[in-house]
Design a protein around this motif. Structure first.
Motif, short mmCIF file in Angstrom:
data_model
loop_
_atom_site.label_atom_id
_atom_site.label_comp_id
_atom_site.label_asym_id
_atom_site.label_seq_id
_atom_site.Cartn_x
_atom_site.Cartn_y
_atom_site.Cartn_z
N LEU A 93 4.77 5.68 -5.68
CA LEU A 93 5.46 4.63 -6.44
C LEU A 93 4.61 4.07 -7.59
O LEU A 93 5.14 3.51 -8.53
N SER A 94 3.30 4.19 -7.48
CA SER A 94 2.42 3.68 -8.53
C SER A 94 1.68 4.85 -9.17
O SER A 94 0.91 5.54 -8.50
N ALA A 95 1.91 5.05 -10.45
CA ALA A 95 1.32 6.20 -11.15
C ALA A 95 -0.03 5.87 -11.77
O ALA A 95 -0.59 6.68 -12.49
N ARG A 96 -0.57 4.69 -11.46
CA ARG A 96 -1.80 4.25 -12.13
C ARG A 96 -3.07 4.73 -11.45
O ARG A 96 -4.17 4.50 -11.94
N GLY A 97 -2.96 5.34 -10.30
CA GLY A 97 -4.16 5.74 -9.57
C GLY A 97 -4.95 4.56 -9.06
O GLY A 97 -6.17 4.63 -8.96
N ASN A 98 -4.24 3.47 -8.71
CA ASN A 98 -4.91 2.24 -8.30
C ASN A 98 -4.82 1.99 -6.80
O ASN A 98 -5.05 0.88 -6.33
N VAL A 99 -4.49 3.03 -6.02
CA VAL A 99 -4.34 2.88 -4.57
C VAL A 99 -5.62 3.33 -3.87
O VAL A 99 -6.13 4.43 -4.13
N VAL A 100 -6.15 2.48 -2.99
CA VAL A 100 -7.38 2.78 -2.25
C VAL A 100 -7.09 2.62 -0.76
O VAL A 100 -6.66 1.55 -0.32
N GLU A 101 -7.31 3.67 0.00
CA GLU A 101 -7.06 3.61 1.45
C GLU A 101 -8.31 3.10 2.17
O GLU A 101 -9.39 3.67 2.04
N VAL A 102 -8.13 2.04 2.93
CA VAL A 102 -9.24 1.49 3.72
C VAL A 102 -8.77 1.34 5.17
O VAL A 102 -8.40 2.31 5.80
N ILE A 103 -8.77 0.12 5.70
CA ILE A 103 -8.37 -0.10 7.09
C ILE A 103 -7.94 -1.55 7.23
O ILE A 103 -8.20 -2.39 6.36
N ASP A 104 -7.28 -1.87 8.31
CA ASP A 104 -6.87 -3.24 8.59
C ASP A 104 -8.10 -4.15 8.70
O ASP A 104 -9.04 -3.85 9.43
N VAL A 105 -8.09 -5.27 7.97
CA VAL A 105 -9.27 -6.14 7.95
C VAL A 105 -9.52 -6.80 9.30
O VAL A 105 -10.63 -7.29 9.55
N LEU A 160 -0.11 6.96 5.87
CA LEU A 160 1.30 6.95 5.50
C LEU A 160 1.56 5.97 4.36
O LEU A 160 2.31 6.26 3.42
N SER A 161 0.93 4.80 4.43
CA SER A 161 1.09 3.80 3.37
C SER A 161 0.50 4.29 2.06
O SER A 161 1.06 4.06 0.99
N THR A 162 -0.63 4.96 2.15
CA THR A 162 -1.27 5.50 0.94
C THR A 162 -0.34 6.47 0.23
O THR A 162 -0.13 6.41 -0.99
N GLN A 163 0.25 7.37 1.00
CA GLN A 163 1.14 8.37 0.41
C GLN A 163 2.33 7.73 -0.27
O GLN A 163 2.72 8.11 -1.38
N LEU A 164 2.93 6.72 0.39
CA LEU A 164 4.09 6.06 -0.19
C LEU A 164 3.69 5.27 -1.44
O LEU A 164 4.37 5.33 -2.47
N ALA A 165 2.58 4.53 -1.36
CA ALA A 165 2.13 3.74 -2.50
C ALA A 165 1.82 4.62 -3.70
O ALA A 165 2.17 4.30 -4.84
N GLU A 166 1.16 5.76 -3.47
CA GLU A 166 0.82 6.66 -4.57
C GLU A 166 2.08 7.26 -5.20
O GLU A 166 2.09 7.53 -6.40
#
Length: 402
Positions: free
Chosen positions: A175-187, A167-173
């Motif tokens: 809002l940011s058009a740079r293609g700089n979003v990487v989905e991982v997991i809670d550290v 869900l966070s990935t979809q929202l971040a993408e």
């Protein structure tokens, strides 16, 4: 020049001492992962732990990396003294700034002022041309147009934005058009643990842990169902304990936010209040270390909680768990892990009796939950590895020869 690679990382919103042990778990885990990468890459790593004027400054006992504390003005002070903000030297010497936003602070869910507090120093770092990274976290929600504008500006200027759920990935993408979003997991899935020895119970009796959220138990910040829950959380906790004890199991009440006694956030005093109604429960200690809490949770036969990092402690240590959801961060995480055994108590389908009945069904079928945990373990392990690989590239690129 020695030819050795050196890297100075500024850490924003990394709290090593906090009432919310989930925040501490994030900080400890993220620093441990960066320590590991630096060692592998032969980088001399140093931290600048960046705190606002009111934040405590505990020593990082879980990391041997050299560090220095630096303080900056709160957002309120910044509005009063804007020139002091622009002249701030807090980022001087930093090659990289990593902001974990306490895991879920990059949102206006907790107020627009909180959104400002989590954003303004990132904007300053970016203005000063320091490379910025958002460590794995929940992104949003953003209800106000101004919040979305701030989020867009911050994220579009980051080198990388790491999200910890779909869900966070979809929202971040969006809002940011740079293609700089990487989905991982809670550290915090990387937080180490050792099971605390616990005496087995006779017959079929189980040790069942319940994390009581003081925040939900007291009705939220306004005391009047702040999170718009579909059920009465306090009544649910009481009904749940009644039924679990009726089956002969031992209930352990576990805190994960240890604030001022009686404060709206404090889990421990809420557990004490619950124990007055159920004298046979075990009230776990007032832990000050997230690893100690995880050790305790790992020793149990079954667990449930509303504090997300308490449930992550269970999931990552193999303890069958029923998370109690009251915001998108928990749903997003467990949907990403394809783990359907959670209760979203905002959902109008639930009543107190219905939620308790579903919990008991999963408790009886805990072997199914255990199997799903084992099956999904490679998922969070792989995502942690993706994060480390990205950290390796980011840290190597930012390091200087000295």
């Amino acid at each position: 020049m020695s030819g050795q690679k050196r890297l100075v990382v500024g850490l924003l919103s990394h709290y090593l001492e906090d009432a919310n042990l989930g925040c501490v778990a994030l900080s400890v885990s993220n620093m441990a992962l960066m320590d590991e990468v630096a060692k592998q890459q032969g980088i001399d790593l140093e931290y600048r732990i960046l705190l606002n004027e009111k934040a405590p400054a505990a020593a990082p006992t879980h990391s041997a990396t050299p560090y220095e504390y630096r303080r900056f003005d709160s957002s309120k002070q910044t509005l009063r003294h804007p020139l002091r903000y622009w002249r701030s030297s807090v980022f001087d010497g930093c090659d990289l700034v990593v902001n974990i936003n306490a895991g879920d602070g990059f949102t206006d869910l907790y107020s627009f002022n909180r959104m400002i507090s989590e954003s303004y120093m990132m904007l300053l770092a970016q203005r000063k041309k320091v490379a910025t990274v958002m460590a794995p976290q929940t992104i949003g929600p953003f209800e106000k147009p101004a919040s979305r504008a701030i989020a867009r500006r911050v994220m579009s200027r980051c080198v990388t934005v790491f999200s910890r759920d779909r869900l966070s990935t979809q929202l971040a993408e969006s809002l940011s058009a740079r293609g700089n979003v990487v989905e991982v997991i809670d550290v915090a899935f990387a937080l180490p643990f050792e099971k605390t020895p616990i005496e087995p119970l006779p017959g079929q009796a189980l040790h069942v842990g319940i994390n009581v959220s003081g925040l939900l138990y007291r009705g939220g910040y306004n005391g009047d169902n702040y999170f718009n829950l579909a059920i009465d959380y306090k009544a649910f906790i009481h009904a749940l304990i009644t039924e679990v004890q009726a089956q002969g199991h031992r209930v352990h009440l576990i805190s994960h936010v240890i604030a001022e006694p009686g404060s709206v956030e404090d889990d421990y005093s809420a557990c004490e209040e619950v124990a007055k109604h159920f004298p046979e429960v075990v009230v776990a200690p007032r832990f000050e270390d997230p690893i100690a809490v995880k050790n305790y949770i790992a020793s149990l036969d079954f667990f449930s909680g509303a504090r997300m990092h308490a449930t992550i402690a269970a999931f990552s240590s193999g303890t069958p768990v029923v998370p109690i959801g009251y915001s998108k961060k928990l749903n997003g995480l467990y949907d990403t892990l394809d783990y359907p055994y959670y209760l979203d108590i905002r959902d109008s389908q639930w009543t107190v009796d219905g939620a308790v009945k579903q919990f008991l069904t999963w408790l009886d079928g805990r072997s199914e939950l255990s199997s799903r945990l084992a099956e999904r373990r490679p998922v969070f392990a792989d995502r942690l590895e993706i994060y480390k690989n990205n950290l390796r590239s980011l840290m190597t690129a930012a390091a200087r020869i000295h």
